[in-house]
Every structure is written in C-alpha cells, then in structure tokens.
Design a protein around this motif. Structure first.
Motif, mmCIF file in Angstrom:
data_model
loop_
_atom_site.group_PDB
_atom_site.id
_atom_site.type_symbol
_atom_site.label_atom_id
_atom_site.label_comp_id
_atom_site.label_asym_id
_atom_site.label_seq_id
_atom_site.Cartn_x
_atom_site.Cartn_y
_atom_site.Cartn_z
ATOM 1 N N ASP A 150 0.817 -1.215 0.000
ATOM 2 C CA ASP A 150 0.000 0.000 0.000
ATOM 3 C C ASP A 150 0.847 1.260 0.000
ATOM 4 O O ASP A 150 0.479 2.257 -0.599
ATOM 5 C CB ASP A 150 -0.915 0.014 1.234
ATOM 6 C CG ASP A 150 -2.083 -0.925 1.051
ATOM 7 O OD1 ASP A 150 -2.232 -1.450 -0.065
ATOM 8 O OD2 ASP A 150 -2.832 -1.131 2.017
ATOM 9 N N TYR A 151 1.987 1.223 0.714
ATOM 10 C CA TYR A 151 2.714 2.484 0.796
ATOM 11 C C TYR A 151 3.355 2.848 -0.529
ATOM 12 O O TYR A 151 3.599 4.025 -0.782
ATOM 13 C CB TYR A 151 3.725 2.513 1.959
ATOM 14 C CG TYR A 151 4.728 1.403 2.013
ATOM 15 C CD1 TYR A 151 4.528 0.327 2.849
ATOM 16 C CD2 TYR A 151 5.872 1.443 1.244
ATOM 17 C CE1 TYR A 151 5.449 -0.694 2.921
ATOM 18 C CE2 TYR A 151 6.803 0.420 1.313
ATOM 19 C CZ TYR A 151 6.577 -0.649 2.159
ATOM 20 O OH TYR A 151 7.495 -1.652 2.216
ATOM 21 N N LYS A 154 1.790 2.184 -3.410
ATOM 22 C CA LYS A 154 0.626 2.711 -4.114
ATOM 23 C C LYS A 154 0.355 4.152 -3.655
ATOM 24 O O LYS A 154 0.101 5.046 -4.466
ATOM 25 C CB LYS A 154 -0.582 1.817 -3.792
ATOM 26 C CG LYS A 154 -1.676 1.854 -4.828
ATOM 27 C CD LYS A 154 -2.707 0.782 -4.496
ATOM 28 C CE LYS A 154 -4.092 1.303 -4.685
ATOM 29 N NZ LYS A 154 -5.110 0.510 -3.998
ATOM 30 N N PHE A 155 0.468 4.347 -2.360
ATOM 31 C CA PHE A 155 0.215 5.677 -1.814
ATOM 32 C C PHE A 155 1.302 6.657 -2.263
ATOM 33 O O PHE A 155 1.020 7.823 -2.550
ATOM 34 C CB PHE A 155 0.135 5.608 -0.288
ATOM 35 C CG PHE A 155 -0.316 6.892 0.351
ATOM 36 C CD1 PHE A 155 -1.515 7.461 -0.011
ATOM 37 C CD2 PHE A 155 0.467 7.524 1.293
ATOM 38 C CE1 PHE A 155 -1.937 8.643 0.566
ATOM 39 C CE2 PHE A 155 0.050 8.711 1.886
ATOM 40 C CZ PHE A 155 -1.151 9.263 1.513
ATOM 41 N N ARG A 211 2.847 6.556 -5.050
ATOM 42 C CA ARG A 211 2.481 6.922 -6.425
ATOM 43 C C ARG A 211 1.333 7.924 -6.415
ATOM 44 O O ARG A 211 1.331 8.888 -7.181
ATOM 45 C CB ARG A 211 2.032 5.689 -7.199
ATOM 46 C CG ARG A 211 3.152 4.760 -7.574
ATOM 47 C CD ARG A 211 2.645 3.758 -8.601
ATOM 48 N NE ARG A 211 3.456 2.570 -8.660
ATOM 49 C CZ ARG A 211 4.640 2.520 -9.247
ATOM 50 N NH1 ARG A 211 5.134 3.599 -9.816
ATOM 51 N NH2 ARG A 211 5.332 1.407 -9.252
ATOM 52 N N ALA A 212 0.361 7.686 -5.528
ATOM 53 C CA ALA A 212 -0.802 8.570 -5.464
ATOM 54 C C ALA A 212 -0.399 9.967 -5.023
ATOM 55 O O ALA A 212 -1.089 10.936 -5.286
ATOM 56 C CB ALA A 212 -1.843 8.001 -4.509
ATOM 57 N N ARG A 213 0.743 10.075 -4.330
ATOM 58 C CA ARG A 213 1.218 11.397 -3.928
ATOM 59 C C ARG A 213 1.932 12.086 -5.081
ATOM 60 O O ARG A 213 2.420 13.199 -4.936
ATOM 61 C CB ARG A 213 2.192 11.261 -2.756
ATOM 62 C CG ARG A 213 1.494 10.979 -1.448
ATOM 63 C CD ARG A 213 2.466 11.097 -0.298
ATOM 64 N NE ARG A 213 3.217 9.869 -0.060
ATOM 65 C CZ ARG A 213 4.479 9.855 0.345
ATOM 66 N NH1 ARG A 213 5.130 10.968 0.513
ATOM 67 N NH2 ARG A 213 5.095 8.718 0.553
ATOM 68 N N GLY A 214 2.055 11.383 -6.205
ATOM 69 C CA GLY A 214 2.643 12.009 -7.376
ATOM 70 C C GLY A 214 4.163 12.058 -7.339
ATOM 71 O O GLY A 214 4.764 12.865 -8.031
ATOM 72 N N LEU A 215 4.791 11.205 -6.532
ATOM 73 C CA LEU A 215 6.250 11.194 -6.506
ATOM 74 C C LEU A 215 6.771 10.660 -7.837
ATOM 75 O O LEU A 215 6.087 9.925 -8.534
ATOM 76 C CB LEU A 215 6.743 10.299 -5.360
ATOM 77 C CG LEU A 215 6.277 10.683 -3.971
ATOM 78 C CD1 LEU A 215 6.917 9.774 -2.940
ATOM 79 C CD2 LEU A 215 6.619 12.130 -3.666
ATOM 80 N N ASN A 222 8.910 8.434 -10.476
ATOM 81 C CA ASN A 222 9.215 7.007 -10.489
ATOM 82 C C ASN A 222 10.519 6.708 -9.793
ATOM 83 O O ASN A 222 10.650 5.715 -9.098
ATOM 84 C CB ASN A 222 9.315 6.531 -11.941
ATOM 85 C CG ASN A 222 8.029 5.889 -12.379
ATOM 86 O OD1 ASN A 222 7.194 5.549 -11.546
ATOM 87 N ND2 ASN A 222 7.864 5.736 -13.668
ATOM 88 N N ALA A 281 11.922 8.320 -7.316
ATOM 89 C CA ALA A 281 11.760 8.372 -5.865
ATOM 90 C C ALA A 281 11.015 7.134 -5.369
ATOM 91 O O ALA A 281 11.364 6.561 -4.335
ATOM 92 C CB ALA A 281 11.007 9.641 -5.470
ATOM 93 N N GLY A 298 13.915 5.296 -3.799
ATOM 94 C CA GLY A 298 13.802 5.797 -2.438
ATOM 95 C C GLY A 298 12.951 4.880 -1.574
ATOM 96 O O GLY A 298 13.354 4.471 -0.502
ATOM 97 N N HIS A 299 11.751 4.568 -2.068
ATOM 98 C CA HIS A 299 10.811 3.863 -1.206
ATOM 99 C C HIS A 299 10.880 2.344 -1.340
ATOM 100 O O HIS A 299 10.851 1.630 -0.352
ATOM 101 C CB HIS A 299 9.385 4.351 -1.470
ATOM 102 C CG HIS A 299 9.155 5.734 -0.955
ATOM 103 N ND1 HIS A 299 8.624 5.972 0.289
ATOM 104 C CD2 HIS A 299 9.419 6.940 -1.473
ATOM 105 C CE1 HIS A 299 8.559 7.281 0.496
ATOM 106 N NE2 HIS A 299 9.035 7.888 -0.571
ATOM 107 N N LYS A 318 14.791 0.631 -0.592
ATOM 108 C CA LYS A 318 15.222 0.627 0.808
ATOM 109 C C LYS A 318 14.494 -0.466 1.605
ATOM 110 O O LYS A 318 15.067 -1.054 2.503
ATOM 111 C CB LYS A 318 14.969 2.004 1.432
ATOM 112 C CG LYS A 318 15.746 2.174 2.733
ATOM 113 C CD LYS A 318 15.677 3.582 3.283
ATOM 114 C CE LYS A 318 16.416 3.654 4.613
ATOM 115 N NZ LYS A 318 16.225 4.921 5.295
ATOM 116 N N ASN A 319 13.254 -0.703 1.216
ATOM 117 C CA ASN A 319 12.515 -1.739 1.938
ATOM 118 C C ASN A 319 12.961 -3.152 1.574
ATOM 119 O O ASN A 319 12.652 -4.088 2.293
ATOM 120 C CB ASN A 319 11.017 -1.590 1.676
ATOM 121 C CG ASN A 319 10.380 -0.609 2.635
ATOM 122 O OD1 ASN A 319 10.154 -0.936 3.791
ATOM 123 N ND2 ASN A 319 10.123 0.594 2.174
#
Lengths: 326, 320
Positions: free
Chosen positions: B210-211, B213-214, B216-220, B222, B224, B228-229, B232-233
C-alpha cells in the motif's frame, strides 16, 4: 464556456483481461463532481467503487485498464495522459487516501520526510519552507506537538493518528479533489467519526472536493452532498444525498435504505436484500439487479436501463420510466 | 554478545577435539624408531599428559592470543602462516562480494520493475546457470576462455603485490588487478545470481504494498518511488543474505583459490588437509568461526541502521 464541473467522468469502462475472458469491473459509469463538493460512492464489495476511484487517479493495477469513456479534470482530458504527465496531476490536483493507514506510510521514513518529499515534488519551495509547511499540515490535521512528531516514524503513531498523517499527505500540495477510498474502514468506530469530521472540515476550509468511497451509508448521510449508489460495476442511482436517502427510486437503493438501522422509529427486523451481487463474469442479461429485484418485470430481463431522471436524481431502473408514462 | 562468545568456544572445542581424534601427534611428529622414553619426554614437553579440560583451557588461551602452535608440515608458527595469507583471501572475497552487489542489485531491481521485459527474462535464465554450475567448472571455463584462448588475463597467482605493514595487497599494481578479475568473478557469480533473484522477488513484493501505491498517489517521481521507497525496503533481507554469504565466500574460497592457485588461506587449508597438518586446520576453523560471528554482529548493527522499527524495540527492551 468554462465548465463548472471540476471532474467529469463520461461512460467510463474498466476492464480486466483474464485468461477466462474479460471482466468488466466498471461499466458505463458517468458522474460529475463540482468544486468543493463531496460525492459519496456506496455499494457492496466488488461493485466497482474503488475501481472508479483508481481509474480517476490513474492507478489501476495492471492488467486492469480503461477500455472506454473519458475523464476530464477542469475540462482537460486526463485518462489518456502519458505516465509522467499524470504523475504531476496526482498529489498536485488529485490527492488520494486509502483504506489502511497502517500500511499507507513507508515504515522506513520519518513522517516529516514523507511530507517534505511530497511538498517538494509539487511546490517550488525550499527545504526549510517545506518543513514549516509540513509542521503546519500536521497541526491542521490535529496532531499534538507537531514540530516534535514530525521526526517520528510511522510505527510510533496510533492508527487514527496515522490516518491523520495520511490526510495531511494527501492535502500537502493543496489538490482540488481528494479520492478517499474507505478512509475509515480500518479504524475504530470512535476514531471513524473524528476522521470524517476532520476530513470534512479540512475540505471545507481548503475548498477541496472529495469523492468518498465507502460502504457505510451513515458516513455518506453525514458527509456527502450527493451520493452515487453502485451495483455490479454500474451506477444504480445518483442524486442529492437527502433525495436518495428519503426518496430512493431504484429498488436496490430502497433495499439498502431499509437495511440501515435508525434511531427514530423502532423496527423488529431490518429488511434485507435476498441473494448476493452477481460475480463479474456472470452478470445477467438486462438489468444486473433483476435476480434480486422484488419488482422485476419482463423488460428488466431483456434490456439494460441507463440512468434516467427520477425526481432530483438519476436512477437506472425501468420502473422510473413506467411511472413517468402513467 | 554472550552468544557470540559461546559460539566461539564451541568452535574452539571442535577444533581442539580434532587434535585428539586424528591420531597421536607424537606418533606423527616423531619417527617410528624413536625410543619409548623419548616419546614420553616429548609428550610431557608438549603438555599432552595434562587432563583434557586443562589442555582445552590452554588451547583457548593461546588461540585468543593468535597462537596455534607450529605447523606439522613446515614447522612455522601457524598464526604467522595464516596471517601471511589472509590478505589474499580477504581481498579476493571483498572484490567478489562487491562484484556480486554492484551487478546483482541493479539486475534484481531492473527485473523486479519490469518482470516481463525480455532482458529480465534473459537475466533470469542466465542466473539459473550461475546458480547451478559448480564453482570449479566456472573457474576452469573462465581460464579456458580468457587466459588460454584469448590470453587477456593470467590464469593463476596474484600478480605483483605490495607490502604495507603485514598486509600484502594486489590492489596497487596492474598485474594484481588483472589477476583478481577471474577468481573474483568465479567466486562472486553464485552470490550475484542469488542476490539478483532475492532483490527481484523482494522488489515484486514491495511494489505491491500500500505504501508504494500511496507514494504513487502522492505524485512522486518514479525514481523516488522505486529507489527511495521500494529499494530501501528490500534491503533488510539483502543485508542478511549478503552477510551470511560473505562468510561463506571467505570459507568456500577454498575451491576458487585451488583452481586459480591463489595464495590465500583456503589454498593453505587444502594443502594442510592433504598433509594432516592439524594445527593449521584447527586455526583455520577457529578463524572462519570468528569471521562468521563478526559478520553476524555487523549485520545485526546494520539492521538497526536501516529499519527504525527495530531501533525502538531495542530501546524498549533496553529500558525494561
């Protein structure tokens, strides 16, 4: 002529190609949202409410795709934009809030960094300005001692607090529309009311329109200006919230309203709608509601009704036409 | 920490028992025609008459100071021998791990992001070869192609080395760099494919969350979202596996070192096994045990750096 509508969805069709044929998750859906308006979208699981939201924000999960129809934001068509153009609209023009606040935040980053990242992506601010804005946003959504909490990680917040952070993130770049997909479903009942009130207040203050996807009629009744009732991928009825609740026209909506417990008068048993929604690969011919409809007649098994004017609303039911003739 | 010490003691004990099980050292050291009195004498001077616990305690105490006695084969101090050869093995392992990470992670990220792209499919197929071919075969094939047929790179040895203190390094000469290419690829290939497959499956997993997806929904962008997200995970399991594999790379450098006649600890160990040179074997065992323990400690520390959730749990546990 400039359109007064913020968002226009026309004849939207979302398909999922699968090995055993194509599933139509959203079928011929049209709806409008005016600036600052709250549109509630209700329906059972699988009725296509979330899919409609995902299609608007351009985040359908592959292999899902928009097969037909168009989506316009302030008159500009956005459903066929290239990925990077659409990305600039997401967050800046259309924000989103998802169901589960526990999993919507990246666990490895401080909430402040996630906010600043979003702000800097969309707004021409310096790092320090973005930070001030992030603190202010957290204060706005009611997080106490925001300047300190900004350095905390998501796991250090409770569920309700995390959903507040998610709302702050969705509002970070002042979008004109927020798609809130079941924003309170994963929360405690007592927290639900707080979050809805908060969302409502913030959107009024910022003039943000909301598409509130939920299956909770209570939330809709309290929050929405208009409501769209979805069934099996189509809109069954859409209209001002008071009309839909007090004077429903579609038998499905009538059934839904009968299933809501009320405080004002006592009923022995809540009415229930017999049967369940058809699976997407087995939608009956004619009106999709016909197997469960108490008032179905021969035409309902033959032709599929489009939404037609019924009072202040639109209802996709042949009964409406019958009544008009009488 | 207590655990680490216990593990080291257990390893030391196993190394120690080797002395007792692989025959009588006196019989091995002394010739057959040595008189019985002298045998007893030798036994006494070597301290072999003392009870087992005492001898074990002495072994541990000496080992802690890096003294493992004299080699049966060359009568050099074992500690010296290993220390002389350790830089070669460590440099080889380091380059092998770097090769594995620097090539494996980007490949994994790419094939995770575009699982249906033909390049991803090609990489997955090639990685099967990397996983299933035995190390010595890869080494021999590389020698055949690049050393024998093309003649670009040397097939054995370290090339010229430079001595800095006790450390001899091949990193400062051209021939040293040339010599390390083939062995490090041989040693790192399996790890590389392993890391690639791990990163790929982790990426696929994380991209569904979900994070993401979220985000992406924040418009970051690709970039980042992906680096970035998502990346790292994926790092926590990658760190675990890399840590564990670093241990095994050092331990299993034996084969690669043999194929390339790389003058490292692994080659020394193999020569010692052939000569039943128990002090060297015991020292090698203790050394590898120590490396594993150290690497695991470092891995645990890295977890805390990457994942804040562990940090707060650690703090809570510390407060209790």
């Amino acid at each position: 002529m400039t359109s007064p509508k913020l968002l226009e969805v026309r004849n939207l069709r979302v398909e999922f190609p699968t090995r055993r044929g194509t599933l139509v998750a959203v079928d011929d859906v049209s709806l409008d949202i005016a600036a600052g308006e709250v549109l509630g979208v209700v329906g059972e699981s699988g009725a296509g409410k979330s899919m409609t939201g995902a299609a608007i924000i351009g985040l359908l999960e592959p292999p899902g795709r928009i097969a037909a129809g168009e989506i316009r934001l302030e008159g500009r068509r956005i459903d066929n934009l290239p990925y990077n153009e659409m990305r600039k609209i997401r967050g800046r023009q259309i924000g989103a809030i998802f169901q589960d606040p526990l999993t919507s935040l990246n666990p490895l980053y401080k909430v402040g960094d996630q906010l600043i990242e979003t702000i800097l992506t969309h707004l021409p601010l310096t790092q320090a300005q973005a930070r001030d804005r992030a603190v202010k946003l957290l204060e706005d959504v009611g997080i106490p001692s925001a300047s300190e909490r900004i350095n905390h990680y998501p796991h250090q917040f409770s569920g309700g607090m995390r959903q507040r952070v998610v709302i702050a993130l969705a509002l970070a770049a002042e979008p004109k529309l927020i798609i809130a997909d079941e924003p309170t479903t994963a929360l405690d009942v007592s927290i639900q009311a707080q979050i809805i009130t908060l969302l409502k207040r913030l959107c009024r203050e910022h003039g943000t329109a909301v598409m509130l996807v939920t299956h909770d009629m209570g939330v809709i009744a309290e929050t929405a200006d208009r409501v769209a009732v979805m069934y099996a991928g189509r809109i069954a009825e859409i209209g001002p919230v008071q009309d839909v609740i007090k004077r429903p026209h579609h038998p499905y909506t009538i059934g839904l309203m009968g299933a809501i417990p009320t405080m004002t008068h006592k009923v022995e048993r809540l009415t229930q709608i017999d049967g369940s929604m058809p699976r997407l690969n087995a939608i009956p011919k004619g009106c999709a509601f016909n197997p469960r409809c108490p008032k179905a007649f021969d035409r309902c098994y033959r032709d599929r009704p489009d939404p037609m004017p019924a009072g202040n609303s639109l209802a996709a039911c042949w009964l409406v036409e019958e009544k008009a003739h009488v | 920490m207590v655990q680490a010490v216990l593990v080291m003691l257990a390893v030391a004990f196993i190394a120690f028992t080797m002395f007792n099980f692989v025959g009588d050292p006196v019989a091995i050291m002394a010739g057959q025609d040595l008189p019985a009195e002298q045998r007893v004498e030798l036994r006494k001077t070597l301290g072999l008459d003392d009870p087992t616990p005492v001898r074990f305690a002495r072994f541990v105490a000496n080992a802690a100071q890096g003294q493992f006695g004299l080699s049966y084969r060359t009568t050099e101090p074992v500690g010296r021998m290993i220390l002389d050869r350790l830089p070669a093995t460590l440099e080889l392992s380091l380059i092998a791990v770097l090769v594995a990470l620097v090539i494996g992670i980007p490949m994994g990220v790419f094939s995770g992001l575009y699982p249906h792209h033909w390049i991803s499919r090609a990489m997955m197929t090639v990685s099967l070869i990397g996983i299933s071919l035995p190390t010595f075969l890869i080494g021999i094939l590389l020698i055949l192609i690049f050393a024998v047929m093309l003649g670009w790179l040397p097939s054995f040895g370290r090339g010229d080395t430079v001595k800095i203190g006790f450390w001899t390094t091949g990193f400062l000469t051209v021939s040293g760099w040339k010599a390390i290419i083939l062995p490090s690829i041989t040693l790192g290939l399996f790890q590389m494919t392993l890391i690639m497959r791990l990163v790929r499956s982790e990426m696929l997993e994380v991209l569904r969350t979900d994070y993401i997806k979220f985000a992406r929904a924040r418009g970051l962008t690709n970039r980042a979202v992906h680096f970035g997200h998502a990346l790292k995970n994926t790092l926590v399991p990658v760190i675990t596996i890399t840590g564990l594999q670093l241990g095994s790379i050092i331990a299993f450098a034996i084969i690669t070192e043999t194929v390339f006649s790389w003058p490292g600890v692994g080659l020394l160990f193999l020569q010692s096994v052939q000569a039943v040179d128990i002090p060297v074997m015991a020292a090698y065992l203790v050394l590898i045990g120590l490396l594993f323990v150290l690497i695991n400690l470092i891995v645990d520390v890295l977890y805390f750096v990457v994942d804040p959730r562990l940090r707060s749990q650690g703090a809570k546990a510390g407060a209790k």
